[in-house]
Design a protein around this motif. Structure first.
Motif, PDB file in Angstrom:
ATOM      1  N   ALA A   1      15.659   8.768   3.483  1.00  0.00           N
ATOM      2  CA  ALA A   1      15.280   9.214   2.138  1.00  0.00           C
ATOM      3  C   ALA A   1      13.820   8.861   1.888  1.00  0.00           C
TER       4      ALA A   1
ATOM      5  N   GLY B   1      11.013   8.650  -1.352  1.00  0.00           N
ATOM      6  CA  GLY B   1      10.804   8.724  -2.793  1.00  0.00           C
ATOM      7  C   GLY B   1       9.487   9.443  -3.060  1.00  0.00           C
TER       8      GLY B   1
ATOM      9  N   THR C   1       9.396   5.892  -7.239  1.00  0.00           N
ATOM     10  CA  THR C   1      10.680   6.351  -7.783  1.00  0.00           C
ATOM     11  C   THR C   1      11.632   5.161  -7.970  1.00  0.00           C
TER      12      THR C   1
HETATM   13  C1  LIG Z   1      -1.039   0.947  -5.258  1.00  0.00           C
HETATM   14  C2  LIG Z   1       0.260   0.361  -4.819  1.00  0.00           C
HETATM   15  C3  LIG Z   1       0.647  -0.864  -5.336  1.00  0.00           C
HETATM   16  C4  LIG Z   1       1.869  -1.412  -4.953  1.00  0.00           C
HETATM   17  N1  LIG Z   1       2.212  -2.618  -5.491  1.00  0.00           N
HETATM   18  C5  LIG Z   1       3.388  -3.173  -5.158  1.00  0.00           C
HETATM   19  C6  LIG Z   1       3.798  -4.388  -5.755  1.00  0.00           C
HETATM   20  O1  LIG Z   1       3.086  -4.974  -6.572  1.00  0.00           O
HETATM   21  N2  LIG Z   1       5.011  -4.875  -5.436  1.00  0.00           N
HETATM   22  C7  LIG Z   1       5.837  -4.248  -4.553  1.00  0.00           C
HETATM   23  O2  LIG Z   1       6.943  -4.749  -4.319  1.00  0.00           O
HETATM   24  N3  LIG Z   1       5.474  -3.085  -3.970  1.00  0.00           N
HETATM   25  C8  LIG Z   1       4.274  -2.541  -4.252  1.00  0.00           C
HETATM   26  N4  LIG Z   1       3.908  -1.344  -3.700  1.00  0.00           N
HETATM   27  C9  LIG Z   1       4.840  -0.695  -2.741  1.00  0.00           C
HETATM   28  C10 LIG Z   1       5.793   0.262  -3.462  1.00  0.00           C
HETATM   29  O3  LIG Z   1       6.248  -0.263  -4.672  1.00  0.00           O
HETATM   30  C11 LIG Z   1       7.028   0.476  -2.590  1.00  0.00           C
HETATM   31  O4  LIG Z   1       6.628   0.925  -1.335  1.00  0.00           O
HETATM   32  C12 LIG Z   1       8.024   1.487  -3.160  1.00  0.00           C
HETATM   33  O5  LIG Z   1       9.171   1.448  -2.336  1.00  0.00           O
HETATM   34  C13 LIG Z   1       7.475   2.899  -3.164  1.00  0.00           C
HETATM   35  O6  LIG Z   1       8.384   3.744  -3.832  1.00  0.00           O
HETATM   36  P1  LIG Z   1       8.477   5.283  -3.455  1.00  0.00           P
HETATM   37  O7  LIG Z   1       9.392   5.924  -4.436  1.00  0.00           O
HETATM   38  O8  LIG Z   1       7.129   5.867  -3.297  1.00  0.00           O
HETATM   39  O9  LIG Z   1       9.232   5.170  -2.071  1.00  0.00           O
HETATM   40  P2  LIG Z   1       8.811   5.693  -0.618  1.00  0.00           P
HETATM   41  O10 LIG Z   1       7.480   5.144  -0.271  1.00  0.00           O
HETATM   42  O11 LIG Z   1       8.985   7.151  -0.522  1.00  0.00           O
HETATM   43  O12 LIG Z   1       9.940   4.957   0.244  1.00  0.00           O
HETATM   44  C14 LIG Z   1       9.884   3.541   0.405  1.00  0.00           C
HETATM   45  C15 LIG Z   1      11.214   3.047   0.989  1.00  0.00           C
HETATM   46  O13 LIG Z   1      12.253   3.322   0.057  1.00  0.00           O
HETATM   47  C16 LIG Z   1      13.257   4.131   0.661  1.00  0.00           C
HETATM   48  N5  LIG Z   1      13.761   5.040  -0.362  1.00  0.00           N
HETATM   49  C17 LIG Z   1      13.055   5.785  -1.243  1.00  0.00           C
HETATM   50  N6  LIG Z   1      13.897   6.503  -2.009  1.00  0.00           N
HETATM   51  C18 LIG Z   1      15.152   6.211  -1.598  1.00  0.00           C
HETATM   52  C19 LIG Z   1      16.448   6.650  -1.977  1.00  0.00           C
HETATM   53  N7  LIG Z   1      16.635   7.520  -2.970  1.00  0.00           N
HETATM   54  N8  LIG Z   1      17.505   6.147  -1.322  1.00  0.00           N
HETATM   55  C20 LIG Z   1      17.361   5.244  -0.322  1.00  0.00           C
HETATM   56  N9  LIG Z   1      16.154   4.807   0.080  1.00  0.00           N
HETATM   57  C21 LIG Z   1      15.062   5.276  -0.555  1.00  0.00           C
HETATM   58  C22 LIG Z   1      12.562   4.860   1.795  1.00  0.00           C
HETATM   59  O14 LIG Z   1      13.487   5.227   2.789  1.00  0.00           O
HETATM   60  C23 LIG Z   1      11.582   3.813   2.269  1.00  0.00           C
HETATM   61  O15 LIG Z   1      12.203   2.920   3.145  1.00  0.00           O
HETATM   62  C24 LIG Z   1       2.713  -0.737  -4.039  1.00  0.00           C
HETATM   63  C25 LIG Z   1       2.319   0.501  -3.521  1.00  0.00           C
HETATM   64  C26 LIG Z   1       1.103   1.047  -3.899  1.00  0.00           C
HETATM   65  C27 LIG Z   1       0.683   2.385  -3.340  1.00  0.00           C
END
Ligand SMILES: Cc1cc2nc3c(=O)[nH]c(=O)nc-3n(C[C@H](O)[C@H](O)[C@H](O)COP(=O)(O)OP(=O)(O)OC[C@H]3O[C@@H](n4cnc5c(N)ncnc54)[C@H](O)[C@@H]3O)c2cc1C
Length: 440
Positions: A36, A38, A104
């Motif tokens: 998956a 997000g 997400t």
């Molecule tokens: C500018 C910036 C700042 C950040 N700061 C922090 C912070 O302060 N603290 C912190 O903890 N993280 C931080 N992050 C990281 C971010 O919060 C995580 O990587 C988060 O998981 C991203 O969410 P996404 O929806 O984009 O998921 P994606 O990047 O698309 O996926 C991340 C993980 O989640 C899984 N996933 C996504 N959706 C689902 C679903 N529906 N079901 C099962 N698995 C799923 C994916 O398989 C993958 O393993 C930061 C990232 C950025 C770019």
């Protein structure tokens, strides 16, 4: 299509789909080797499967909200920013938030994200009441602390490797305004930085920008930003009548990738020195709107282009309290000696972590971005070594290049995670490029 994480490294030609219904999602899962995705804000390859990446952005409905308890039920593809836009005006905010609102709900649960309040409140999982997960056979299982507990506990921080999160119930936090009472504290070196964090354990939010290129007596000098949600009484008269109204910032956008040569050590050193000096002028207390306090980077859309076409990598580790000082010192010395500093070096104090495979532990976490190059990869291996020597571990949501050996050495919980994946028949169905690389 070409697919990568936020760091734009590594990039793969991957099969991508964006189902709209549970049935079409089920068809994708049945094909196996699926992950998956997000909003792709994890830095590396955790949300990429060459054979079967499933974008959850179309599962983006909010289903119900309980105004008494703050419980929101929503589909996994809802963005954190949309939750804030819908509920802040009613007096509710995210209980835990990463440094960007473009993530997400599913991504926040799968990475069990931590915020600037981890030392007080723990990770996002602490506020997750239940999760509906699509398993390897396409059935959707509701799991919580009371039912299907095993699946629930591994799904928090399970990086999508326990199944696809379809929807979830999470508890929001009541707030009286959209303003944060911020106290900016400059520190002269690492010792002062750690002392200031330890002395402010009851401050709800804390985060430091650390000057990773300073050396000698100044090594580890920082600007620490403590924060509290402001009450209505704490606002000035003009804001009291509409405490949630904060003027939205104009968004700038990085139109293209500048030449990588611009991001050299000298440029970063000058930037860091100016940033620190500017911070000294702003020391003290003031009110900051929620968007500027929690999401300063979101003001520049596509800022990941700033590092050039080769992309960049983030290094994020956590060191246990006992070794934090020495470990951070060694990490900062290695970075400074390599002259490979980062604009974005962030230090946070983490607290207890209750879930099974999530990243945090009580101690200090350091996160830094580096433009991608062979020197960066060498330096990051050196930082891995230092982290291992000090008993630390690494954040999978930021990783794009670690070796399986490093992960398995750093985190004794890995074996249990893989055993669970085998026992539940998940290992051939849910895979990402990261899970293959790390032998998860
Ligand atoms: C500018 C910036 C700042 C950040 N700061 C922090 C912070 O302060 N603290 C912190 O903890 N993280 C931080 N992050 C990281 C971010 O919060 C995580 O990587 C988060 O998981 C991203 O969410 P996404 O929806 O984009 O998921 P994606 O990047 O698309 O996926 C991340 C993980 O989640 C899984 N996933 C996504 N959706 C689902 C679903 N529906 N079901 C099962 N698995 C799923 C994916 O398989 C993958 O393993 C930061 C990232 C950025 C770019």
């Amino acid at each position: 299509m070409k697919l990568s994480g936020w760091g734009r490294f590594p990039t793969y030609e991957a099969r991508f789909s964006a189902p709209r219904t549970e049935d079409s999602l089920r068809e994708r899962v049945a094909e196996g080797r699926v992950i998956a995705r997000g909003n792709g804000r994890a830095y590396g390859d955790s949300a990429v499967s060459i054979s079967n990446t499933v974008h959850m952005g179309r599962f983006n409905r909010m289903i119900s909200f309980d105004g008494e308890t703050g419980q929101l039920v929503a589909e996994a593809g809802v963005l954190a920013g949309d939750i804030i836009s819908s509920f802040l005006l009613r007096g509710w905010f995210l209980p835990v938030t990463p440094g960007t609102k473009f993530v997400t709900l599913g991504g926040m649960i799968a990475a069990d994200v931590h915020g600037k309040n981890h030392h007080c409140d723990g990770g996002f999982g602490n506020f997750t009441d239940w999760v509906d997960v699509m398993g390897p056979d396409g059935a959707i299982i509701r799991c919580s602390r009371e039912e299907n507990t095993n699946l629930f506990c591994w799904t928090l921080g399970g990086m999508g490797l326990t199944g696809v999160i379809v929807r979830a119930a999470v508890r929001l936090r009541p707030v009286e305004s959209g303003w944060i009472r911020q106290k900016m504290v400059p520190t002269a070196n690492l010792g002062e930085t750690i002392d200031a964090f330890e002395a402010a354990q009851d401050s709800t939010y804390s985060v430091a920008w650390i000057d990773c290129l300073s050396k000698g007596d100044r090594l580890g000098r920082s600007l620490i930003m403590f924060g509290e949600h402001a009450t209505v009484d704490e606002l000035d008269e003009s804001r009291k009548s509409n405490p949630f109204k904060c003027i939205p910032k104009r968004k700038l956008s990085m139109p293209l990738s500048p030449p990588a040569a611009l991001m050299n050590g000298t440029f970063v050193r000058v930037f860091n020195a100016l940033y620190y000096r500017n911070g000294l002028r702003k020391a003290g207390e003031g009110l900051v709107d929620w968007d500027s306090y929690f999401y300063p980077l979101d003001a520049i859309l596509n800022w990941n282009r700033i590092y050039g076409r080769k992309g960049f990598a983030q290094f994020q580790c956590v060191l246990p309290l006992e070794t934090s000082h020495l470990g951070l010192q060694a990490l900062l010395e290695a970075i400074s000696a390599a002259g490979a500093g980062s604009f974005l070096a962030v230090l946070k104090r983490l607290g207890e972590q209750s879930s099974r495979f999530s990243f945090p532990m009580p101690g200090y976490t350091l996160a830094l971005d580096f433009p991608m190059s062979s020197q960066t990869l060498q330096l990051m291996e050196q930082l891995d070594e230092i982290t291992l020597e000090h008993g630390g571990r690494f954040y999978l949501a930021k990783d794009s290049r670690m070796s399986a050996e490093t992960l398995w050495q750093s985190d004794t919980r890995t074996e249990g995670f893989v055993q669970m994946r085998d026992d539940m028949g998940l290992r051939t169905i849910f895979t990402s490029e990261q899970s293959q690389r790390l032998q998860l």
